[in-house]
Scaffold this motif. Structure first.
Motif, PDB file in Angstrom:
ATOM      1  N   ARG A   1       0.980  -1.317   0.017  1.00 35.03           N
ATOM      2  CA  ARG A   1      -0.092  -0.092  -0.042  1.00 35.03           C
ATOM      3  C   ARG A   1       0.724   1.148   0.020  1.00 35.03           C
ATOM      4  N   LEU A   2       2.177   1.038   0.805  1.00 36.42           N
ATOM      5  CA  LEU A   2       3.069   2.041   0.834  1.00 36.42           C
ATOM      6  C   LEU A   2       4.093   2.525  -0.252  1.00 36.42           C
ATOM      7  N   PHE A   3       4.266   1.383  -0.964  1.00 30.91           N
ATOM      8  CA  PHE A   3       5.381   1.325  -2.074  1.00 30.91           C
ATOM      9  C   PHE A   3       4.743   1.133  -3.455  1.00 30.91           C
ATOM     10  N   PRO A   4       5.220   1.731  -4.505  1.00 32.63           N
ATOM     11  CA  PRO A   4       4.798   1.442  -5.945  1.00 32.63           C
ATOM     12  C   PRO A   4       5.720   0.393  -6.493  1.00 32.63           C
ATOM     13  N   PHE A   5       6.245  -0.530  -5.621  1.00 33.39           N
ATOM     14  CA  PHE A   5       7.030  -1.469  -6.150  1.00 33.39           C
ATOM     15  C   PHE A   5       6.671  -2.924  -5.780  1.00 33.39           C
ATOM     16  N   PRO A   6       6.908  -3.916  -6.309  1.00 28.23           N
ATOM     17  CA  PRO A   6       6.596  -5.349  -5.853  1.00 28.23           C
ATOM     18  C   PRO A   6       7.402  -5.565  -4.431  1.00 28.23           C
ATOM     19  N   VAL A   7       6.716  -6.332  -3.540  1.00 29.31           N
ATOM     20  CA  VAL A   7       7.362  -6.536  -2.224  1.00 29.31           C
ATOM     21  C   VAL A   7       7.502  -8.088  -2.009  1.00 29.31           C
ATOM     22  N   LYS A   8       8.604  -8.429  -1.524  1.00 30.48           N
ATOM     23  CA  LYS A   8       8.744  -9.888  -1.168  1.00 30.48           C
ATOM     24  C   LYS A   8       9.298  -9.968   0.269  1.00 30.48           C
ATOM     25  N   LEU A   9       8.654 -11.120   0.882  1.00 25.71           N
ATOM     26  CA  LEU A   9       8.999 -11.326   2.324  1.00 25.71           C
ATOM     27  C   LEU A   9       9.414 -12.612   2.745  1.00 25.71           C
ATOM     28  N   GLU A  10      10.679 -12.774   3.341  1.00 26.36           N
ATOM     29  CA  GLU A  10      10.977 -14.043   3.947  1.00 26.36           C
ATOM     30  C   GLU A  10      11.591 -13.863   5.434  1.00 26.36           C
ATOM     31  N   ASN A  11      11.583 -14.771   6.042  1.00 23.68           N
ATOM     32  CA  ASN A  11      12.279 -15.148   7.452  1.00 23.68           C
ATOM     33  C   ASN A  11      13.811 -14.141   7.514  1.00 23.68           C
ATOM     34  N   ASP A  12      14.054 -13.547   8.266  1.00 23.19           N
ATOM     35  CA  ASP A  12      15.414 -12.868   8.250  1.00 23.19           C
ATOM     36  C   ASP A  12      16.530 -13.844   8.180  1.00 23.19           C
ATOM     37  N   ALA A  13      16.541 -15.143   8.935  1.00 18.31           N
ATOM     38  CA  ALA A  13      17.649 -15.811   8.799  1.00 18.31           C
ATOM     39  C   ALA A  13      17.819 -16.502   7.331  1.00 18.31           C
ATOM     40  N   THR A  14      16.637 -16.736   6.592  1.00 21.13           N
ATOM     41  CA  THR A  14      16.331 -17.253   5.312  1.00 21.13           C
ATOM     42  C   THR A  14      17.054 -16.371   4.279  1.00 21.13           C
ATOM     43  N   ALA A  15      16.572 -14.941   4.547  1.00 23.49           N
ATOM     44  CA  ALA A  15      17.207 -14.005   3.781  1.00 23.49           C
ATOM     45  C   ALA A  15      18.834 -13.730   3.798  1.00 23.49           C
ATOM     46  N   ALA A  16      19.155 -13.875   5.175  1.00 22.72           N
ATOM     47  CA  ALA A  16      20.891 -13.707   5.628  1.00 22.72           C
ATOM     48  C   ALA A  16      21.420 -14.755   4.792  1.00 22.72           C
ATOM     49  N   CYS A  17      20.645 -16.021   4.687  1.00 24.51           N
ATOM     50  CA  CYS A  17      21.297 -17.277   4.202  1.00 24.51           C
ATOM     51  C   CYS A  17      21.518 -16.813   2.515  1.00 24.51           C
ATOM     52  N   LEU A  18      20.468 -16.196   1.934  1.00 27.11           N
ATOM     53  CA  LEU A  18      20.674 -16.167   0.384  1.00 27.11           C
ATOM     54  C   LEU A  18      21.663 -15.082   0.269  1.00 27.11           C
ATOM     55  N   ALA A  19      22.054 -14.192   1.169  1.00 23.12           N
ATOM     56  CA  ALA A  19      22.965 -13.166   1.009  1.00 23.12           C
ATOM     57  C   ALA A  19      24.491 -13.827   1.049  1.00 23.12           C
ATOM     58  N   GLU A  20      24.649 -15.012   1.805  1.00 19.40           N
ATOM     59  CA  GLU A  20      25.882 -15.560   1.917  1.00 19.40           C
ATOM     60  C   GLU A  20      25.987 -16.317   0.499  1.00 19.40           C
ATOM     61  N   LYS A  21      24.999 -16.866   0.069  1.00 15.03           N
ATOM     62  CA  LYS A  21      25.092 -17.605  -1.014  1.00 15.03           C
ATOM     63  C   LYS A  21      25.290 -16.659  -2.399  1.00 15.03           C
ATOM     64  N   TRP A  22      24.846 -15.467  -2.174  1.00 17.80           N
ATOM     65  CA  TRP A  22      24.923 -14.403  -3.527  1.00 17.80           C
ATOM     66  C   TRP A  22      26.260 -13.816  -3.451  1.00 17.80           C
ATOM     67  N   LEU A  23      26.760 -13.359  -2.240  1.00 16.77           N
ATOM     68  CA  LEU A  23      27.978 -12.671  -2.100  1.00 16.77           C
ATOM     69  C   LEU A  23      28.957 -13.125  -1.029  1.00 16.77           C
ATOM     70  N   GLY A  24      28.578 -13.983  -0.175  1.00 12.54           N
ATOM     71  CA  GLY A  24      29.536 -14.369   1.007  1.00 12.54           C
ATOM     72  C   GLY A  24      30.097 -15.570   0.894  1.00 12.54           C
ATOM     73  N   ALA A  25      30.019 -16.182   2.212  1.00 12.39           N
ATOM     74  CA  ALA A  25      31.007 -17.444   2.732  1.00 12.39           C
ATOM     75  C   ALA A  25      30.509 -18.606   1.652  1.00 12.39           C
ATOM     76  N   ALA A  26      29.276 -18.798   1.251  1.00  9.68           N
ATOM     77  CA  ALA A  26      28.845 -20.043   0.500  1.00  9.68           C
ATOM     78  C   ALA A  26      28.510 -19.912  -1.154  1.00  9.68           C
ATOM     79  N   GLN A  27      29.324 -19.065  -1.706  1.00  9.27           N
ATOM     80  CA  GLN A  27      28.973 -18.910  -3.277  1.00  9.27           C
ATOM     81  C   GLN A  27      29.494 -20.173  -3.831  1.00  9.27           C
ATOM     82  N   ASP A  28      30.316 -20.801  -3.294  1.00  7.32           N
ATOM     83  CA  ASP A  28      30.711 -22.204  -4.007  1.00  7.32           C
ATOM     84  C   ASP A  28      29.842 -23.298  -3.701  1.00  7.32           C
ATOM     85  N   ALA A  29      28.733 -23.258  -2.899  1.00  8.69           N
ATOM     86  CA  ALA A  29      28.079 -24.346  -2.208  1.00  8.69           C
ATOM     87  C   ALA A  29      26.575 -24.347  -2.820  1.00  8.69           C
TER      88      ALA A  29
END
Length: 304
Positions: free
Chosen positions: A102-130
């Motif tokens: 309602r407040l943003f004119p953009f698509p919104v996605k939601l995940e658990n915070d630990a799940t989101a941090a996991c994805l960050a480690e895959k994208w740019l962090g310690a798990a890029q090779d896994a």
């Protein structure tokens, strides 16, 4: 260049950032998660802060791909609601995605915070090779993100990875969830501070407890060694259950550094069932301060 608005909602503060599609945090801010106001007021404050960042950074809104939100569970990503997050009692059954949309004119996605941090480690962090790994965050509580067969494992409602409520030692006392001896009740930063304070008869932070142990205090060393053993037990349970290539540990307790990783690696080497599992690397997270923001943005910028 495309951008995402990353939002990391916490019990005490909410972080907001603008993150490029290469993972660069170009602007960020944070505001207190005020328990004295309703979540409807808080999301309005969060959205206003985000729009201010866009304006101050002089970024055209056509370059914003979406809004990614990491929030504490339990939640329901199917309906976009927070259900019963214990550290946000006034947010129970709150329609977060609906209100943000309602407040943003953009698509919104939601995940658990630990799940989101996991994805960050895959994208740019310690798990890029896994393609198979577990990210564990050990701080106020204990949570995990699961990444298996090249994708996030989120579960039916987005709550997969609530490993803090594995029962490790039923003799250790009652957790807030009602079970006895949950992993986060005996091995989180909060648990360390509670047990250290009981032993020393005064208020002790988890950092002070770890510092005292490192300086040779026998009571604190005994406590910390037990906590490292408990963390090892949880890691062995995850290795035996999921057969990951590696386990990545982040959160405040991970800042203890080498003593923690050495102790956990040693426990895993001795107790994981499979000989391959005994060799599972236990490594520190690479993304620290901005992990929540980058993880939230990764919900927009990556296919997961």
């Amino acid at each position: 260049m495309k951008y995402a608005i990353g939002i990391d909602i916490g019990g005490t503060k909410s972080a907001i950032g603008l993150i490029t599609d290469t993972g660069e945090v170009v602007a960020k801010t944070s505001i207190p998660t005020d328990p004295a106001v309703s979540p409807y007021v808080m999301v309005e404050r969060i959205a206003a802060s985000a729009m201010s960042l866009i304006s101050e950074s002089q970024i055209d809104t056509s370059l914003i791909s979406g809004v990614g939100i990491g929030a504490p569970g339990p939640l329901d990503t199917r309906s976009g609601r927070l259900t019963v997050p214990p550290n946000l009692p006034s947010w129970h059954d709150f329609p977060l995605v609906q209100e943000m949309s309602r407040l943003f004119p953009f698509p919104v996605k939601l995940e658990n915070d630990a799940t989101a941090a996991c994805l960050a480690e895959k994208w740019l962090g310690a798990a890029q090779d896994a393609d198979h790994f577990v990210f564990i965050t050990i701080s106020t509580g204990i949570g995990a993100g699961l990444y298996m067969h090249g994708k996030l494992i989120t579960g039916a409602s987005g709550n997969a990875g609530d490993v803090g409520h594995f029962v490790i030692d039923p003799a250790a006392g009652e957790c807030v969830c009602g079970q006895r001896g949950c992993w986060e009740y005996i091995a989180s930063g909060t648990a360390v501070a509670r047990q250290a304070s009981e032993k020393l008869g005064r208020e002790v932070s988890s950092k002070e407890a770890f510092d005292l142990a490192a300086a040779g205090d026998l009571q604190m060393k005994e406590l910390v060694d037990q906590v490292f053993r408990y963390i090892g037990i949880g890691c062995v349970t995850l290795i035996n259950t999921l057969d990951p290539q590696k386990i990545v540990i982040g959160g405040g307790v991970s800042q203890v550094g080498e003593p923690l990783f050495q102790a956990v690696q040693s426990y895993v080497s001795a107790h994981a069932l499979n000989p391959i599992g005994r060799k599972t690397p236990i490594v520190p997270a690479a993304l620290l301060q901005d992990a929540g923001l980058i993880g939230a943005a990764a919900l927009v910028h990556t296919e997961y």
